[in-house]
Design an enzyme around this catalytic site. Structure first.
Site, PDB file in Angstrom:
ATOM      1  N   HIS A 238       0.833  -1.214   0.000  1.00 40.54           N
ATOM      2  CA  HIS A 238       0.000   0.000   0.000  1.00 40.54           C
ATOM      3  C   HIS A 238       0.870   1.268   0.000  1.00 40.54           C
ATOM      4  O   HIS A 238       0.658   2.191  -0.787  1.00 40.54           O
ATOM      5  CB  HIS A 238      -0.868   0.055   1.268  1.00 40.54           C
ATOM      6  CG  HIS A 238      -1.759  -1.114   1.499  1.00 40.54           C
ATOM      7  ND1 HIS A 238      -2.931  -1.328   0.807  1.00 40.54           N
ATOM      8  CD2 HIS A 238      -1.659  -2.125   2.389  1.00 40.54           C
ATOM      9  CE1 HIS A 238      -3.515  -2.425   1.270  1.00 40.54           C
ATOM     10  NE2 HIS A 238      -2.772  -2.931   2.208  1.00 40.54           N
TER      11      HIS A 238
HETATM   12  O1  RIB Z   1      -5.065   0.157   4.912  1.00 39.93           O
HETATM   13  C1  RIB Z   1      -3.684   0.024   4.682  1.00 39.93           C
HETATM   14  C2  RIB Z   1      -2.916   1.075   5.425  1.00 39.93           C
HETATM   15  O2  RIB Z   1      -3.102   0.906   6.825  1.00 39.93           O
HETATM   16  C3  RIB Z   1      -1.393   0.978   5.203  1.00 39.93           C
HETATM   17  O3  RIB Z   1      -0.817   2.249   5.312  1.00 39.93           O
HETATM   18  C4  RIB Z   1      -0.945   0.122   6.343  1.00 39.93           C
HETATM   19  O4  RIB Z   1       0.428   0.362   6.693  1.00 39.93           O
HETATM   20  C5  RIB Z   1      -1.844   0.603   7.438  1.00 39.93           C
HETATM   21  O5  RIB Z   1      -1.285   1.793   7.986  1.00 39.93           O
END
Ligand code: RIB
Ligand code: CA
Length: 307
Positions: A238
């Site tokens: 992500h």
């Molecule tokens: O939903 C994914 C996000 O939430 C990413 O940034 C992960 O590291 C958590 O922080």
């Protein structure tokens, strides 16, 4: 080429760790500071992890501790995924932690804004620090050219039926950011779930001679073992995709929309609500990323981190 003057705010966190290395390796950034925020795990652990990762990269960069609780709502963590410590049980020794400034993150961010122009904030955790910065220093908003976030989703969430973790963990902070008048680039689950870290990639990290890659491989080994999916494990990068928005914008497709954050709904708190109507009077406050070139993501990810 002018480098991108950058503030990076993070809640390490397994995917944050890869994003931090990608940020460090990418030449387009002039990173002025990195800061921790409570999110995946408690602030004590996100801060410790940030210090350990920066030291492992031998990166001379100011580190600042952020806020340890959401601005108004209850604290939500993701320890079941990242482990209580945040890196699946990988623990840095005290001697392996980079020094940290005594200046709190929001104050340090304000200083960076006072002494620079056209600063880009990249936030890959809950937006608590960024929301606090905007509330405390509205006069500095004009110094922020863009806020690029990993957060939100239009459709199915990963923390509730309709909410993504970073937004759900502090929806009031997200609402402050979205309504700030500052350009927001939203890299949400719609596209981050098109990025994959898989076992073939993992093998290359395990073979790497770079210290940070060995640590990242160790962290992921622990994560894979915890899931028991040794044969076919994949996970999403992500936060690295969010950083890549500024290194390789050509692999992204986006559209400008009006985006609200729900803070009151019984079932919809933390939902990012996009107004996709062809005709809408609402101001288009967010660049909503709608697609990416997954193959190019993997190529750039591996070339930058593994070489
Ligand atoms: O939903 C994914 C996000 O939430 C990413 O940034 C992960 O590291 C958590 O922080
Ligand atoms: Ca994160």
């Amino acid at each position: 080429m002018r480098k991108i003057i950058t503030i990076f705010d993070t809640d390490p966190g397994i995917d944050d760790a890869f994003a931090l290395s990608f940020l460090h390796e990418s030449e387009v950034f002039d990173v002025k500071m990195v800061s921790s925020v409570a999110g995946n795990v408690k602030l004590t652990n996100t801060t410790r992890n940030l210090r350990g990762l920066v030291k492992a990269m031998d990166w001379d960069i100011p580190i600042h501790r952020g806020l340890d609780k959401p601005l108004f709502g209850p604290q939500i963590l993701a320890e079941e995924f990242h482990g209580v410590d945040g890196l699946s049980g990988y623990l840095f020794d005290d001697s392996d932690l980079a020094d940290m400034s005594d200046t709190p993150a929001v104050d340090a961010m304000a200083e960076v804004l006072k002494t620079n122009e056209r600063v880009v904030i990249i936030a890959v955790g809950p937006l608590t620090n960024i929301g606090a910065l905007i509330l405390a220093h509205p006069e500095l908003k004009e110094k922020i050219s863009e806020i690029t976030i990993m957060g939100g989703v239009v459709g199915t969430g990963n923390t509730t039926a309709v909410a993504e973790f970073n937004i759900y963990a502090d929806p009031e902070a997200a609402k402050i950011v979205f309504e700030s008048g500052i350009r927001v680039n939203m890299i949400g689950l719609n596209v981050t779930t098109k990025t994959y870290y898989n076992l073939a990639m993992h093998e290359q990290f395990k073979k790497s001679t770079k210290k940070i890659n060995q640590i990242l491989a160790d962290i992921m080994d622990r994560r894979i073992a915890k899931t028991g999916a040794e044969e076919n494990y994949t996970t999403y990068m992500h936060d690295t995709l969010t950083v890549m928005y500024h290194t390789n914008p050509e692999i992204f497709e986006s559209t400008m929309v009006h985006m609200d954050v729900e803070i009151r709904g019984e079932f919809t708190r933390g939902m990012t609500v996009a107004d996709m109507r062809a005709v809408s009077k609402a101001c288009k406050n967010v660049t909503f990323v709608t697609d990416i070139d997954t193959k190019k993501f993997e190529e750039i990810f591996m070339k930058t981190l593994i070489g």
